[in-house]
Structure formats: structure tokens, C-alpha cells
Design an enzyme around this catalytic site. Sequence first.
Site, PDB file in Angstrom:
ATOM      1  N   LYS A  41      -2.169   0.657 -11.869  1.00  0.00           N
ATOM      2  CA  LYS A  41      -2.909   1.721 -11.198  1.00  0.00           C
ATOM      3  C   LYS A  41      -4.334   1.266 -10.855  1.00  0.00           C
ATOM      4  O   LYS A  41      -5.308   2.013 -11.007  1.00  0.00           O
ATOM      5  CB  LYS A  41      -2.942   2.988 -12.067  1.00  0.00           C
ATOM      6  CG  LYS A  41      -1.565   3.617 -12.271  1.00  0.00           C
ATOM      7  CD  LYS A  41      -1.660   4.867 -13.117  1.00  0.00           C
ATOM      8  CE  LYS A  41      -0.368   5.669 -13.109  1.00  0.00           C
ATOM      9  NZ  LYS A  41       0.829   4.913 -13.416  1.00  0.00           N
ATOM     10  N   CYS A  42      -4.437   0.040 -10.394  1.00  0.00           N
ATOM     11  CA  CYS A  42      -5.738  -0.558 -10.065  1.00  0.00           C
ATOM     12  C   CYS A  42      -6.044  -0.312  -8.593  1.00  0.00           C
ATOM     13  O   CYS A  42      -5.703  -1.115  -7.722  1.00  0.00           O
ATOM     14  CB  CYS A  42      -5.717  -2.053 -10.372  1.00  0.00           C
ATOM     15  SG  CYS A  42      -7.323  -2.849 -10.154  1.00  0.00           S
ATOM     16  N   SER A  43      -6.706   0.805  -8.307  1.00  0.00           N
ATOM     17  CA  SER A  43      -6.960   1.183  -6.911  1.00  0.00           C
ATOM     18  C   SER A  43      -7.870   0.189  -6.211  1.00  0.00           C
ATOM     19  O   SER A  43      -7.777   0.013  -4.993  1.00  0.00           O
ATOM     20  CB  SER A  43      -7.561   2.591  -6.849  1.00  0.00           C
ATOM     21  OG  SER A  43      -8.783   2.657  -7.563  1.00  0.00           O
TER      22      SER A  43
END
Length: 230
Positions: free
Chosen positions: A96-98
Site C-alpha cells: 500500500k505504498c502510494s
Amino acid sequence: LSKGVSIPRPTRVGPSAFFQNDEVVPINTANEEVTPLLEEAFVSGGRVSHSAQLMAYHPKYLSSSIRTQHIMMRCDGPLPFHWRSYIAIMAAARHKCSALMSIARVDFLLMDGPESWLNGLGHIPRKLLNLNQLNKLLAHQPWMVKPHHFEALLQPGPESWSMGELVHAFTVLAHWHALAGFAYGCGVYPEIDAIDGHTSDSPVQGVTAAARGGDSRSISPNVAGQAELD
């Protein structure tokens, strides 16, 4: 603004949550060792990313990172360019590393990747989807990766991977998983063109782009999935 045009503004100042802006190597640095590296990063990726700016503390590491990623993502290889970018999205999405997802998404679209693929894993080719289990293990339980995971992907059939393709895909996954760790460890902020990296003044509605849920090219939550393994 008087004509109702929304002007994007960065939601945060500087590239990192952990460093003051004046502590970070500036993009226009006069350092003769760092300047060519930042120029190389711009030429290769179309931007000097926040991650690259923070890596500039360690020029030798930055040099290796830029050249490794350039060879992996831009040079000749068995995988199509848009597949490489989508595999990078898959890797970043597991964490979930935007900050990285947005960069890979832009790259994917620039490489003429089908926009429909950004609607979720249910919209991608089966062959690419078959990589997802390996991606999940590599992200969360890498010690569980066994030879049979590779053997299953190499089995003859219409959706099988060649050895060269699989080595390339695995290398892209490993690289972007490592980048996600760097991004979180250094508190890297999303780029200004990321969905959560900017806000826009709207004199008519008085709401931000983030409140409207971003633009039509946002990555579906289906791509990110759940942090836990299925």
C-alpha cells in the site's frame, strides 16, 4: 482561479516526513558528484523522485539504484515495457505504498498500458495474474518462496512464463519491494502528481481533489488488495 481553473498544490512540503526540507539535498545542488546523478535520474524516469532526492545523501547508492532501475525498466529484455510497470504497481500495492504506486502508474500509462488494467487484478491477463501469489509471498513471507512456486509458472501451456521472463519479473518485484521499504523507512511523501500528493482549489465547489476521490485514472483498491495473504 478567476476562470474556475483548479491549480494543483502539493499537500506536503519537501520529500520526506522525517527530514526538514532544508536538511534534504536540493535538486539544484552544486555538489559535482550528485548533480550528474540527479540529471541521470530525470532523463531515465522523467522526474527526480522524492526517493532519489533522499538517496542523494549517499551518491554511490543513488548511482547504483538509478542504473539498476534503468536497465530493469527501460532497456531490452523479455518483458514488454508496460508489463514491467504493472508488475511494479503490483509490488508497491502489496505494501500500500502510494508514493511508488503513483510513479509506476504514470509509467504504465506512458508505456501505453491498457487503462482498464488499473481497475484491478480481474482486468489483467491470466499469465500476469498468475504472478500474484509469488508477489504476495515475496512481500510478506519471502522465506516461504520455494522452487515449486517457480515451477508452477514455468509449466508448459498458453499462460506459461519463459525462464527469461520469470527472472525479469522476479527482479522487478524484488526491486520494487525493496523500494517500498526504503520509502516507508525514510517517510517518503507521494509526488505532487500522485492522487494523494496534491490538492486543488476549486472556487466553484470549494472542495479538494482528494475529497472528490481523485481523477479517473486512479488505481482501484482491487489492485492493492489486502495486506494479509489469501
